[in-house]
Motif scaffolding. Structure first.
Motif, short mmCIF file in Angstrom:
data_model
loop_
_atom_site.label_atom_id
_atom_site.label_comp_id
_atom_site.label_asym_id
_atom_site.label_seq_id
_atom_site.Cartn_x
_atom_site.Cartn_y
_atom_site.Cartn_z
N ASN A 143 0.43 -7.57 0.32
CA ASN A 143 1.11 -7.12 1.54
C ASN A 143 2.46 -6.45 1.31
O ASN A 143 2.80 -5.49 1.99
N CYS A 144 3.23 -7.01 0.38
CA CYS A 144 4.58 -6.48 0.23
C CYS A 144 5.07 -6.50 -1.21
O CYS A 144 4.56 -7.24 -2.05
N LEU A 190 11.25 7.83 1.73
CA LEU A 190 9.96 7.93 1.04
C LEU A 190 8.84 7.17 1.76
O LEU A 190 7.77 7.72 2.01
N ILE A 191 9.07 5.88 2.05
CA ILE A 191 7.97 5.06 2.57
C ILE A 191 8.37 4.13 3.71
O ILE A 191 7.51 3.50 4.32
N PRO A 221 0.82 -1.23 0.00
CA PRO A 221 0.00 0.00 0.00
C PRO A 221 0.85 1.28 0.00
O PRO A 221 0.54 2.23 -0.72
N GLU A 222 1.95 1.27 0.76
CA GLU A 222 2.83 2.45 0.80
C GLU A 222 3.55 2.63 -0.53
O GLU A 222 3.72 3.75 -1.01
N PHE A 223 3.99 1.54 -1.12
CA PHE A 223 4.70 1.58 -2.40
C PHE A 223 3.80 2.15 -3.49
O PHE A 223 4.24 2.96 -4.31
N ILE A 224 2.55 1.74 -3.50
CA ILE A 224 1.59 2.20 -4.51
C ILE A 224 1.31 3.70 -4.35
O ILE A 224 1.10 4.41 -5.34
N LYS A 225 1.36 4.18 -3.11
CA LYS A 225 1.08 5.60 -2.85
C LYS A 225 2.10 6.52 -3.49
O LYS A 225 1.77 7.66 -3.83
N ILE A 226 3.35 6.07 -3.62
CA ILE A 226 4.34 6.96 -4.25
C ILE A 226 4.12 6.90 -5.76
O ILE A 226 4.26 5.87 -6.40
#
Length: 182
Positions: free
Chosen positions: A123-124, A146-147, A98-103
Motif C-alpha cells: 500500500n505505501c 511527481l506522484i 503503486p505510484e512510487f513504483i511507476k516513477i
C-alpha cells in the motif's frame, strides 16, 4: 519578514510540568510565532533541552531570553543564529506504493536526496530524509509534483553549538567554583 532573522533559542531546565506553557507564553506576549519546537533530555543527567526557532529582531530575542531566564525552573537559556550551530530536522513522507513504483527514477531520486526507505509494503512507501529545512522541503515538493504525498511530517529543529562543550556545562562549572569558594 522585514529585519527578521531566524534565531534558535536553547533552554536548559529541569523536567517540570507546565514549563513548556510558561515558555511559550513569553513568545506569545511578544507576538513572536514559534516556527519549530523540540524538547528532549540533554547530555547532562536530569536536565532537559528545549530547542525553539523563531523569526525575530535581535532586540526582541534578547528580551525573550532574559524573560525565560527569570523562570524558576530554567537553568539557562541562550539564542544563536544558524552560523553558530550544527542543526538538522527529520522528515517522513508516505507515498502510494503503486505510484512510487511507476516513477522509473525512484532509486535515483532517493540517492540524489540522500534519503532512505523506512517501510515498503503493497500500500505505501515511507521515506525518511534528514537535513535542513530547504532540503526536506525540496524533496516534499518534488515528490508532490511527481506522484503526490499521502502524508508528510517534519520534526522540529535539533541543534548543537559549534563550541567544544555545551554552554550550560560552562555555566554550571562557574557556579560550582563560586559555591566552593564561599
Amino acid at each position: 519578514m522585514e529585519d527578521k532573522t531566524l534565531y534558535t533559542v536553547t533552554i536548559f531546565s529541569e523536567n517540570t510540568v507546565g514549563l513548556l506553557s510558561q515558555v511559550t507564553s513569553v513568545f506569545t506576549r511578544r507576538q513572536l510565532n514559534i516556527e519549530t519546537l523540540s524538547v528532549s533530555p540533554s547530555a547532562i543527567k536530569g536536565i532537559h533541552k528545549f530547542t525553539i526557532t523563531v523569526y525575530s529582531n535581535r532586540e526582541d530575542i534578547v528580551k525573550v531570553v532574559r524573560q525565560i531566564d527569570k523562570r524558576v525552573d530554567v537553568l539557562k537559556s541562550y539564542f544563536n543564529t544558524d552560523d553558530e550551530l550544527i542543526h538538522q530536522e527529520i522528515a517522513l513522507y508516505k507515498l502510494s506504493t503503486p505510484e512510487f513504483i511507476k516513477i522509473g527514477s525512484a532509486e535515483a531520486l532517493i540517492r540524489r536526496f540522500h534519503a532512505q526507505i523506512l517501510e515498503i509494503n503493497e500500500n505505501c512507501v515511507v521515506i525518511q530524509k534528514t537535513g535542513h529545512y530547504a532540503e526536506t522541503q525540496a524533496l516534499f515538493e518534488e515528490l508532490s509534483e511527481l506522484i503526490g504525498v499521502l502524508q508528510f511530517i517534519r520534526s522540529g529543529r535539533v541543534a548543537i553549538t559549534k563550541s567544544k562543550i555545551e554552554r550550560l556545562s560552562d555555566m554550571l562549572q562557574e557556579r560550582e567554583r563560586k559555591n566552593s569558594s564561599l
